[in-house]
Structure formats: structure tokens, C-alpha cells
Design a protein around this motif. Sequence first.
Motif, PDB file in Angstrom:
ATOM      1  N   THR A  10      74.966  71.051  -5.619  1.00 26.70           N
ATOM      2  CA  THR A  10      73.725  70.213  -5.755  1.00 26.70           C
ATOM      3  C   THR A  10      73.845  68.952  -5.468  1.00 26.70           C
ATOM      4  O   THR A  10      75.603  68.582  -6.526  1.00 26.70           O
ATOM      5  N   ASP A  11      73.895  68.151  -5.378  1.00 28.72           N
ATOM      6  CA  ASP A  11      73.754  66.304  -5.191  1.00 28.72           C
ATOM      7  C   ASP A  11      73.692  65.988  -6.384  1.00 28.72           C
ATOM      8  O   ASP A  11      74.564  65.181  -6.948  1.00 28.72           O
ATOM      9  N   THR A  12      72.783  66.487  -7.400  1.00 25.57           N
ATOM     10  CA  THR A  12      72.273  65.907  -8.031  1.00 25.57           C
ATOM     11  C   THR A  12      73.378  66.367  -9.424  1.00 25.57           C
ATOM     12  O   THR A  12      73.094  65.031 -10.190  1.00 25.57           O
ATOM     13  N   GLU A  13      73.918  67.185  -8.687  1.00 31.01           N
ATOM     14  CA  GLU A  13      75.000  67.361 -10.709  1.00 31.01           C
ATOM     15  C   GLU A  13      75.561  66.437 -11.110  1.00 31.01           C
ATOM     16  O   GLU A  13      76.367  66.324 -12.338  1.00 31.01           O
ATOM     17  N   MET A  45      62.212  66.946  -2.075  1.00 29.23           N
ATOM     18  CA  MET A  45      61.433  65.260  -2.921  1.00 29.23           C
ATOM     19  C   MET A  45      60.008  66.431  -3.147  1.00 29.23           C
ATOM     20  O   MET A  45      58.785  66.784  -2.068  1.00 29.23           O
ATOM     21  N   CYS A  46      60.116  66.685  -4.338  1.00 27.84           N
ATOM     22  CA  CYS A  46      59.215  67.311  -5.184  1.00 27.84           C
ATOM     23  C   CYS A  46      58.266  66.713  -6.461  1.00 27.84           C
ATOM     24  O   CYS A  46      58.026  65.973  -6.592  1.00 27.84           O
ATOM     25  N   ALA A  92      67.982  74.993  -9.301  1.00 29.75           N
ATOM     26  CA  ALA A  92      67.425  74.389 -10.457  1.00 29.75           C
ATOM     27  C   ALA A  92      67.676  73.816 -11.100  1.00 29.75           C
ATOM     28  O   ALA A  92      68.491  73.261 -11.639  1.00 29.75           O
ATOM     29  N   HIS A  93      66.558  72.653 -10.838  1.00 30.25           N
ATOM     30  CA  HIS A  93      66.950  71.052 -12.179  1.00 30.25           C
ATOM     31  C   HIS A  93      66.265  71.956 -13.531  1.00 30.25           C
ATOM     32  O   HIS A  93      65.996  72.724 -13.056  1.00 30.25           O
ATOM     33  N   PRO A  94      66.266  71.535 -14.416  1.00 36.92           N
ATOM     34  CA  PRO A  94      67.787  69.968 -14.928  1.00 36.92           C
ATOM     35  C   PRO A  94      68.972  70.609 -14.314  1.00 36.92           C
ATOM     36  O   PRO A  94      69.164  71.477 -15.146  1.00 36.92           O
ATOM     37  N   THR A 118      59.674  70.318 -10.377  1.00 31.40           N
ATOM     38  CA  THR A 118      59.463  71.002  -8.882  1.00 31.40           C
ATOM     39  C   THR A 118      60.622  70.401  -8.193  1.00 31.40           C
ATOM     40  O   THR A 118      60.884  69.327  -7.908  1.00 31.40           O
ATOM     41  N   ARG A 119      61.693  71.616  -8.067  1.00 27.99           N
ATOM     42  CA  ARG A 119      62.586  70.962  -6.593  1.00 27.99           C
ATOM     43  C   ARG A 119      61.907  71.865  -5.101  1.00 27.99           C
ATOM     44  O   ARG A 119      61.807  72.938  -4.846  1.00 27.99           O
ATOM     45  N   TRP A 120      62.825  71.238  -3.918  1.00 26.95           N
ATOM     46  CA  TRP A 120      62.894  71.619  -3.201  1.00 26.95           C
ATOM     47  C   TRP A 120      64.580  71.014  -3.068  1.00 26.95           C
ATOM     48  O   TRP A 120      64.506  69.887  -2.255  1.00 26.95           O
ATOM     49  N   ALA A 121      65.174  72.468  -1.780  1.00 31.55           N
ATOM     50  CA  ALA A 121      66.402  71.776  -1.943  1.00 31.55           C
ATOM     51  C   ALA A 121      66.769  71.195  -1.171  1.00 31.55           C
ATOM     52  O   ALA A 121      65.893  71.073   0.906  1.00 31.55           O
ATOM     53  N   THR A 122      67.229  70.090  -0.874  1.00 31.95           N
ATOM     54  CA  THR A 122      68.055  69.727  -0.204  1.00 31.95           C
ATOM     55  C   THR A 122      69.975  69.341   0.412  1.00 31.95           C
ATOM     56  O   THR A 122      70.532  69.772   1.544  1.00 31.95           O
ATOM     57  N   HIS A 123      70.550  70.478  -1.065  1.00 35.50           N
ATOM     58  CA  HIS A 123      71.648  70.504  -1.331  1.00 35.50           C
ATOM     59  C   HIS A 123      71.955  71.268  -1.784  1.00 35.50           C
ATOM     60  O   HIS A 123      71.614  71.346  -3.636  1.00 35.50           O
ATOM     61  N   GLY A 124      71.926  72.569  -1.549  1.00 34.16           N
ATOM     62  CA  GLY A 124      72.553  73.958  -1.887  1.00 34.16           C
ATOM     63  C   GLY A 124      71.180  74.807  -2.124  1.00 34.16           C
ATOM     64  O   GLY A 124      69.980  74.081  -2.428  1.00 34.16           O
ATOM     65  N   VAL A 140      66.779  65.860 -13.948  1.00 35.83           N
ATOM     66  CA  VAL A 140      66.187  65.988 -13.155  1.00 35.83           C
ATOM     67  C   VAL A 140      66.409  64.357 -12.003  1.00 35.83           C
ATOM     68  O   VAL A 140      65.534  63.428 -12.954  1.00 35.83           O
ATOM     69  N   HIS A 141      66.052  65.382 -10.819  1.00 35.26           N
ATOM     70  CA  HIS A 141      66.166  64.226 -10.274  1.00 35.26           C
ATOM     71  C   HIS A 141      65.578  64.672  -9.104  1.00 35.26           C
ATOM     72  O   HIS A 141      65.081  65.678  -8.028  1.00 35.26           O
ATOM     73  N   ASN A 142      64.239  63.956  -8.076  1.00 31.27           N
ATOM     74  CA  ASN A 142      64.027  63.587  -6.653  1.00 31.27           C
ATOM     75  C   ASN A 142      64.607  63.126  -6.207  1.00 31.27           C
ATOM     76  O   ASN A 142      64.733  61.658  -5.787  1.00 31.27           O
ATOM     77  N   GLY A 143      64.884  63.395  -5.033  1.00 26.78           N
ATOM     78  CA  GLY A 143      65.907  62.327  -3.362  1.00 26.78           C
ATOM     79  C   GLY A 143      67.082  63.020  -2.802  1.00 26.78           C
ATOM     80  O   GLY A 143      67.387  64.350  -3.300  1.00 26.78           O
ATOM     81  N   ILE A 144      68.241  61.963  -2.569  1.00 28.33           N
ATOM     82  CA  ILE A 144      69.263  62.495  -2.289  1.00 28.33           C
ATOM     83  C   ILE A 144      70.181  61.123  -2.682  1.00 28.33           C
ATOM     84  O   ILE A 144      70.112  60.208  -2.414  1.00 28.33           O
TER      85      ILE A 144
HETATM   86  N1  GLU Z   1      68.564  67.152  -3.585  1.00 31.13           N
HETATM   87  C1  GLU Z   1      68.255  67.489  -4.713  1.00 31.13           C
HETATM   88  C2  GLU Z   1      68.397  68.989  -4.440  1.00 31.13           C
HETATM   89  O1  GLU Z   1      69.158  69.432  -3.841  1.00 31.13           O
HETATM   90  C3  GLU Z   1      66.836  67.077  -5.017  1.00 31.13           C
HETATM   91  C4  GLU Z   1      65.912  67.280  -4.907  1.00 31.13           C
HETATM   92  C5  GLU Z   1      64.529  67.136  -4.418  1.00 31.13           C
HETATM   93  O2  GLU Z   1      64.035  66.053  -4.632  1.00 31.13           O
HETATM   94  O3  GLU Z   1      63.573  68.630  -4.959  1.00 31.13           O
HETATM   95  O4  GLU Z   1      68.252  69.389  -5.747  1.00 31.13           O
END
Ligand code: GLU
Length: 237
Positions: free
Chosen positions: A124-127, A1-2, A85-87, A72-78, A98-102
Motif C-alpha cells: 500500500t501507499d499508506t504504510e 475512499m471508504c 488491509a488497514h490498520p 474499511t478499505r477500497w484498494a487503490t495501491h495493492g 488507518v487511511h482513506n485516500g491516496i
Molecule cells: N490508498 C489506500 C490503500 O490502497 C487507502 C484506500 C482507501 O481509501 O480505502 O490501501
Amino acid sequence: MCGIVGYVGDKKAVNFLLEGLTKLEYRGYDSAGIAVDCGTNIFIEKAVGRLDALKEKLKNREPEGTVGIGHTRWATHGRPSDSNAHPHSDCSGKFVVVHNGIIENYMALKEDLISRGHKFISETDTEVVPHLLEEVYRGDFFEAVREVLNKIEGSYSLVFMSKDNPDILICAKQDNPLVVGLGKGENFIASDIPAIISKTRDTYILNDGEIAVVKKDSVKIFSRAGQAIDKKIYHKY
Ligand code: GLU
């Protein structure tokens, strides 16, 4: 979450996006990126590491567009990498997110999308989100976003861009913070007030399940069922 930021207005979006992301740096991150509508396409640039690495990549090629999103990303998946990186976008490049979370149910969604021919480029989970949008889009951006939100489970602040709808950003949240800052002839989106406080003190602080449709001259809030919500403006003193 960033961190998440978004801009719709008359000015060069990249300026607010980079400034806003800088204000959110204190939250920690491993990579950063932006997307800006450029008329013919949506320009995307991203970089693992500090925001300076992204700024370096943008040197002498900053996009001119006036609608954009940043992350800005804080990686959870990948792992932290340029491609994770997002977007993130769909196969056609028409939808960018763009996504923060899971996204908890991303595995099943991804398998289904791959079986329908979608090509994934990140871990990523986001894609899954932009690919889902591509899958359900029938010409109505808002309805497509609602449909996607009904398919995903988990926690999120999300901002959606669509090439066919260049003057609109749509954002939504569930168990993650998201605010919309109200300007004059321009509006802002951020995951936290510090990113927008130098621009405006009038905000909508979104509740879980709310969707905001943000244009430069208007912000409309809806429920997940698509009903308009008469939301009070929060003024930060
Ligand atoms: N779950 C997403 C990822 O790993 C978003 C992480 C985030 O909240 O920055 O890319």
C-alpha cells in the motif's frame, strides 16, 4: 475512499468500531480491520472480504481496550488482501494508522525509508505513514504527526495511534471527509456522520489542514502550523 472510525473512552472500543464500520458498509469496501490499545501492545486484526470475516476472526478474542481505530478499505495501491488491509504499523509496532485516500508521493518516501532500514510488509501507499512516524518521533506525538503531514502529499483522512500515548488519537484530513463526535467521557472519530449519529449529534466537521487531538475528556483542534483553533460545534438535528 471508504470508512474510518475511532474511539476513545471508558467502554470496550471494539464494540463501537464494529458498529461504526457496519454503518459505513454502504460505501463499499474490499477488506476491514481494527486496532485496539491493549496496554502492553496494540492489538491488530484484519480480514479481506466482508466485515463478517473480521468478526469471525475476532470471535472469543475481542480486545478489552478502550481506545481504538477501525477501517474499511477500497484498494487503490495493492490488491485486496489481509496484509494490505488497514490498520498499518511501523517496524516496532508502536505506531498504527488507518487511511482513506491516496499518498501521491509514497514511492519516493518508501525508497528513502527502505534505505534507512525500514521493512515494509504491504503493497500500500499508506504504510509509509507509520514508518515516517517512527522515523521522526522524538517523544512528542503531536509534533511527529505534524512533521509527517508536512512530508506527505495527496488526499487523506488519517487516524494515528501511538503505544507511548495510549489515551490519545490524532486525526487529520485533506480532500477527504472526517468528523469528530463529542460524547460525555468518550469521543468518536468517523469518516461520515452515520457512523456516530446513534452516539452523539454534536460534532466537529474537520476542514482541510486541521488536526484533531482526541482524548476521552477533550478534543482540541489545531492548524497544520500547530496553532490552536477555536472551532464551532456542529449540532445535527
Ligand atoms: N490508498 C489506500 C490503500 O490502497 C487507502 C484506500 C482507501 O481509501 O480505502 O490501501
